[in-house]
Design a protein around this motif. Sequence first.
Motif, mmCIF file in Angstrom:
data_model
loop_
_atom_site.group_PDB
_atom_site.id
_atom_site.type_symbol
_atom_site.label_atom_id
_atom_site.label_comp_id
_atom_site.label_asym_id
_atom_site.label_seq_id
_atom_site.Cartn_x
_atom_site.Cartn_y
_atom_site.Cartn_z
ATOM 1 N N ASN A 131 0.847 -1.195 0.000
ATOM 2 C CA ASN A 131 0.000 0.000 0.000
ATOM 3 C C ASN A 131 0.880 1.242 0.000
ATOM 4 O OD1 ASN A 131 -1.868 2.012 0.361
ATOM 5 N ND2 ASN A 131 -2.742 1.198 2.253
ATOM 6 N N HIS B 270 -4.684 5.176 3.238
ATOM 7 C CA HIS B 270 -4.035 4.040 3.878
ATOM 8 C C HIS B 270 -5.043 3.133 4.583
ATOM 9 C CE1 HIS B 270 0.408 5.572 4.061
ATOM 10 N NE2 HIS B 270 -0.093 5.529 2.838
ATOM 11 N N SER C 285 -5.683 -0.669 3.171
ATOM 12 C CA SER C 285 -5.131 -1.715 4.030
ATOM 13 C C SER C 285 -6.231 -2.545 4.679
ATOM 14 C CB SER C 285 -4.233 -1.100 5.109
ATOM 15 O OG SER C 285 -3.060 -0.546 4.548
ATOM 16 N N VAL D 148 -0.280 -7.413 4.207
ATOM 17 C CA VAL D 148 -0.172 -6.000 3.834
ATOM 18 C C VAL D 148 1.181 -5.430 4.249
ATOM 19 C CG1 VAL D 148 -1.156 -3.694 4.066
ATOM 20 C CG2 VAL D 148 -2.669 -5.699 4.095
ATOM 21 N N SER E 154 2.587 -1.678 4.270
ATOM 22 C CA SER E 154 2.108 -0.307 4.090
ATOM 23 C C SER E 154 3.213 0.702 4.330
ATOM 24 C CB SER E 154 0.949 -0.026 5.056
ATOM 25 O OG SER E 154 0.573 1.342 5.015
ATOM 26 N N LEU F 112 -6.756 -0.314 12.208
ATOM 27 C CA LEU F 112 -5.924 -1.179 11.379
ATOM 28 C C LEU F 112 -5.099 -2.135 12.228
ATOM 29 C CD1 LEU F 112 -4.685 1.261 8.591
ATOM 30 C CD2 LEU F 112 -6.196 -0.705 8.315
ATOM 31 N N HIS G 216 1.562 -8.057 8.573
ATOM 32 C CA HIS G 216 1.243 -6.621 8.541
ATOM 33 C C HIS G 216 2.503 -5.840 8.890
ATOM 34 C CE1 HIS G 216 0.874 -6.917 13.021
ATOM 35 N NE2 HIS G 216 0.369 -8.107 12.725
ATOM 36 N N PHE H 68 2.133 -3.274 12.205
ATOM 37 C CA PHE H 68 1.056 -2.316 12.429
ATOM 38 C C PHE H 68 1.007 -1.874 13.890
ATOM 39 C CE2 PHE H 68 -2.132 -2.877 8.697
ATOM 40 C CZ PHE H 68 -1.090 -2.760 7.793
#
Length: 379
Positions: A66, A73, A77, A87, A89, A103, A114, A339
């Motif tokens: 992403n 975002h 996501s 993901v 990002s 998220l 993530h 994340f």
Amino acid sequence: MGLVGPGFIAAHHLDAVRRLGDVEIVGIAGSSLDSATRRARELNAGKAYANYRDLLADPAVHVVHNTTPNYLHREVSLAALRAGKHVISDKPLAASVQEARELYEAARDANLGHVVTFNYRGYPLVQQARAMIAKGDIGQSVFVHGCYLQDWLTDERAYTWRLDPKLGGASSALGDIGSHWCDLAEHVTGARITAVLADLQTVVPQREGADGTRHDITSEDLASVLLRFDNGVRGCVTVGQVLPGHKNDLRLEVNGRDGSLAWRQEQPNELWIGHHAKANAVLTRDPSLLDPSARAYAHLPAGHPEAWADAFRNVIADAYTWIRSGAKPDTKPDALPTFAHGYRNSLLVDAMLTSHAAGGVWQTVDDPLEPTRTTRTRG
């Protein structure tokens, strides 16, 4: 992998993935089929999708990168996680603390990979500094300080979507580059920032866009922040994007009772080691001299410089190592930011904005629901 948002940073994601040698680039999605087709051709990035939903619907895509503007975002996501995709990002994780928490919780519950690209963790000498501090080589840490200085917004005719709160979020300099410094400081020291006192400034209050339109600027382009860490260490950081001559000047120094360590991103192959009663030293990046936890991030012999693209590749390599292992918490490479780190970073920036808005007072930093520290080293 598939990529959403084929702007500037997209080419570096693709380059890093290609250097791994065993990940297929399926395609990219942009704001329209025409733009995606053009960029897919320019970047040799597989097929083009009319939008990110079409990309997510393709079963050939297992990992989504992403690289959209900040305000997208959360949307992209979250949709990717719900579609069962891992993901990766760009930072910030989202445009607000609330979106970042959403998220973080979605990624935690999805049992998928993530990752947030706090890419400065990928430098070998950053990992070396982290290892030396963890082993007690500089004794008890007492002070952490540094800066992240740029000049790309010095001219009042420089205007970007990052300065529009609706697109880039409430913060500019802190959210864009201060976030990198804070993540690096916490990662290298192994400590967490628990309180901040921020003084923010908008040096250029009005800017001219490419079409001649004047824009009033409400976000900061210069910031000074005092810090307190959970291990009693004090610190400070200066962040600015209107400082002539500073291109990408990120510096971090940690002072301990027995020694000091300093690293500068524009001279990434040197780690300064400060002493009190003997001569200071400079450790030049040499795989044979690095701690085992750092050695895996150096790919060339001594004397062959490695830089930004190599560090970025290291973070992406860690991401795919984790994904291949099932993306379980106990298999995550220690240097890989997730994340959870992205959410924590949003909390830090939000606390700085709150501190300044209150007139420059100490503001406690909330903590995520779960620890962000990890237990496994790379390799």
